[in-house]
Every structure is written in structure tokens, then in C-alpha cells.
Scaffold this motif. Structure first.
Motif, short mmCIF file in Angstrom:
data_model
loop_
_atom_site.label_atom_id
_atom_site.label_comp_id
_atom_site.label_asym_id
_atom_site.label_seq_id
_atom_site.Cartn_x
_atom_site.Cartn_y
_atom_site.Cartn_z
N ASP A 81 0.83 -1.21 0.00
CA ASP A 81 0.00 0.00 0.00
C ASP A 81 0.86 1.26 0.00
O ASP A 81 0.57 2.23 -0.71
CB ASP A 81 -0.94 0.02 1.20
N ASN A 82 1.93 1.24 0.78
CA ASN A 82 2.82 2.40 0.85
C ASN A 82 3.49 2.65 -0.50
O ASN A 82 3.52 3.78 -0.99
CB ASN A 82 3.87 2.20 1.95
N GLU A 83 4.01 1.60 -1.11
CA GLU A 83 4.67 1.77 -2.41
C GLU A 83 3.68 2.22 -3.48
O GLU A 83 3.97 3.12 -4.27
CB GLU A 83 5.38 0.49 -2.83
N ALA A 84 2.50 1.62 -3.51
CA ALA A 84 1.49 2.00 -4.50
C ALA A 84 1.09 3.47 -4.32
O ALA A 84 0.95 4.20 -5.31
CB ALA A 84 0.27 1.09 -4.38
N ARG A 85 0.92 3.89 -3.08
CA ARG A 85 0.54 5.29 -2.80
C ARG A 85 1.62 6.25 -3.28
O ARG A 85 1.35 7.26 -3.93
CB ARG A 85 0.30 5.47 -1.30
N ALA A 88 1.85 6.33 -7.16
CA ALA A 88 0.70 6.96 -7.80
C ALA A 88 0.70 8.48 -7.67
O ALA A 88 -0.11 9.16 -8.29
CB ALA A 88 -0.59 6.40 -7.20
N SER A 89 1.64 9.03 -6.93
CA SER A 89 1.72 10.48 -6.74
C SER A 89 2.06 11.17 -8.05
O SER A 89 2.82 10.67 -8.87
CB SER A 89 2.80 10.79 -5.70
N VAL A 97 10.88 4.98 -10.77
CA VAL A 97 10.32 4.09 -11.78
C VAL A 97 8.87 4.49 -12.09
O VAL A 97 8.12 4.87 -11.19
CB VAL A 97 10.40 2.62 -11.30
N GLY A 98 8.49 4.39 -13.35
CA GLY A 98 7.14 4.72 -13.76
C GLY A 98 6.14 3.68 -13.30
O GLY A 98 6.44 2.49 -13.22
N TYR A 99 4.94 4.13 -13.01
CA TYR A 99 3.89 3.30 -12.43
C TYR A 99 2.71 3.25 -13.39
O TYR A 99 2.26 4.28 -13.88
CB TYR A 99 3.49 3.95 -11.10
N TYR A 100 2.22 2.04 -13.68
CA TYR A 100 1.09 1.90 -14.58
C TYR A 100 -0.18 1.43 -13.87
O TYR A 100 -1.27 1.92 -14.15
CB TYR A 100 1.39 0.91 -15.70
N GLN A 101 -0.03 0.46 -12.96
CA GLN A 101 -1.24 -0.14 -12.40
C GLN A 101 -0.94 -0.81 -11.06
O GLN A 101 0.13 -1.37 -10.86
CB GLN A 101 -1.77 -1.19 -13.37
N CYS A 102 -1.92 -0.76 -10.18
CA CYS A 102 -1.88 -1.43 -8.88
C CYS A 102 -3.02 -2.44 -8.91
O CYS A 102 -4.16 -2.07 -9.18
CB CYS A 102 -2.08 -0.39 -7.78
N VAL A 103 -2.74 -3.71 -8.66
CA VAL A 103 -3.77 -4.73 -8.75
C VAL A 103 -3.96 -5.42 -7.41
O VAL A 103 -3.02 -5.98 -6.85
CB VAL A 103 -3.43 -5.78 -9.84
N VAL A 104 -5.17 -5.33 -6.91
CA VAL A 104 -5.58 -6.01 -5.69
C VAL A 104 -6.88 -6.72 -6.00
O VAL A 104 -7.89 -6.08 -6.30
CB VAL A 104 -5.77 -5.02 -4.52
N GLU A 105 -6.85 -8.05 -5.96
CA GLU A 105 -8.04 -8.86 -6.25
C GLU A 105 -8.15 -9.97 -5.21
O GLU A 105 -7.12 -10.47 -4.75
CB GLU A 105 -7.95 -9.47 -7.66
#
Length: 182
Positions: A81-85, A88-89, A97-105
Motif C-alpha cells: 500500500d505504501n509503495e502504490a501510494r 501513484a503520486s 520508476v514509472g507506475y502503470y497499475q496497482c492490482v488487488v483482487e
């Protein structure tokens, strides 16, 4: 200045063979990844996650890095969660590094789809390029210092800043990966 030997693929998966499933990934996660991506190989495996080089099946021209967190524990989820947050800034320096998508299923280990960086870790660079000139070393140190300065200007401290989490692009740029501890 280019510090890598050539502008080709710097030692990533060359044979196109599908990678083996890491023990810490569930079968459901592995199946989902293989449905959505053409996995090309494992780029790294750390204490909390493993990273794969892949191409998206829906956009096969785009190479990505997929970071899959090993466990669905509270600690792993907090790091994810910390890295995704952070990623996504809208206010991160270009060195992150560029961010495209966070997947939680449900039933799937959480993962991030990230920019693939054509480069080597600082560790690999130091191991394979011991013959850097004084001026090349000085230039690299200056680029690292500027990159850290820009990161700190965004009020981020790279908590896991290690030579394995700093990539040097084929063109010489500095990129930060693994910001879970930031």
C-alpha cells in the motif's frame, strides 16, 4: 555518458522461455499473471516481492516490470500500500520508476505493473565495470546526488536505498526502484 557496454538488452531474458513459478507465489496468482502478461523472466527476488519482466498481452509492444508481493500478510500489505501510494503520486521526480497499475483482487497476491527500465543495478555496474575512469565515477556520483536531492525535495526518504534498488539506465540515467520503505 553511457556506462553500459552496449545499448542492447543488458542481460535480461534473451531466450524467451517462460520463467518458472516462484515457490512463494500462489497458483491462482501465477495463472492470472500468465493470462494477462507474457512473462519473460524473473528480474529479481527480495524479501517481500519478486519482479518479472513481461509484455502485456493486450499491448504486446510495451515491456513492463511486474512486482508481486510474496504474502498477503499485514506487513506485506502495508509495504504494498505504501509503495502504490507513493508511485501513484503526481509529484515524483523522473528518477522514480514509472507506475502503470496497482492490482488487488480477492485470492490473488497484490502486484504492481511498472515501467521496465533497460539498465543494471548499481551493484551489477560496480561488479562488472571496475574499470570506470575517475571522471566516469565522479559523473555517476554527481548524478546520484542530484537524483537523491530531487527525491528529498518531494519529501521522500528512500528508506531502502541500496545498490540493488538503484538502476543505471543504458543511457546513464539514475532510476530508483522499490520504494516500499520510503
Amino acid at each position: 555518458m553511457t556506462l553500459l557496454p552496449d545499448s542492447g538488452d543488458p542481460g535480461h531474458i534473451l531466450d524467451g522461455a517462460a520463467p518458472r513459478k516462484p515457490e512463494l507465489l500462489t497458483d491462482a496468482t501465477w495463472r492470472l499473471l500468465n493470462e494477462r502478461f507474457q512473462l519473460r523472466g524473473e528480474l529479481g527476488d527480495g524479501g517481500q516481492a519478486c519482479v518479472f519482466e513481461a509484455k502485456e498481452r493486450e499491448a504486446p509492444h510495451r515491456r513492463v516490470a511486474i512486482k508481486v508481493y510474496h504474502e498477503n500478510t499485514d506487513a506485506a500489505r502495508k509495504a504494498f500500500d505504501n509503495e502504490a501510494r507513493i508511485l501513484a503520486s503526481d509529484h515524483l521526480p523522473a528518477e522514480v520508476v514509472g507506475y502503470y497499475q496497482c492490482v488487488v483482487e480477492p485470492g490473488i497476491q497484490p502486484y504492481l505493473v511498472l515501467e521496465f527500465i533497460n539498465g543494471r543495478t548499481l551493484t551489477d555496474l560496480a561488479r562488472t565495470h571496475r574499470q570506470l575512469t575517475f571522471h566516469q565515477k565522479l559523473d555517476l556520483i554527481e548524478r546520484l546526488a542530484r537524483a537523491f536531492h530531487r527525491l528529498h525535495a518531494c519529501n521522500l526518504v528512500f528508506g531502502d536505498a541500496s545498490a540493488n534498488n538503484i538502476l543505471i539506465e543504458a543511457e546513464g540515467g539514475v532510476r530508483f526502484v522499490d520504494l516500499a520503505g520510503a
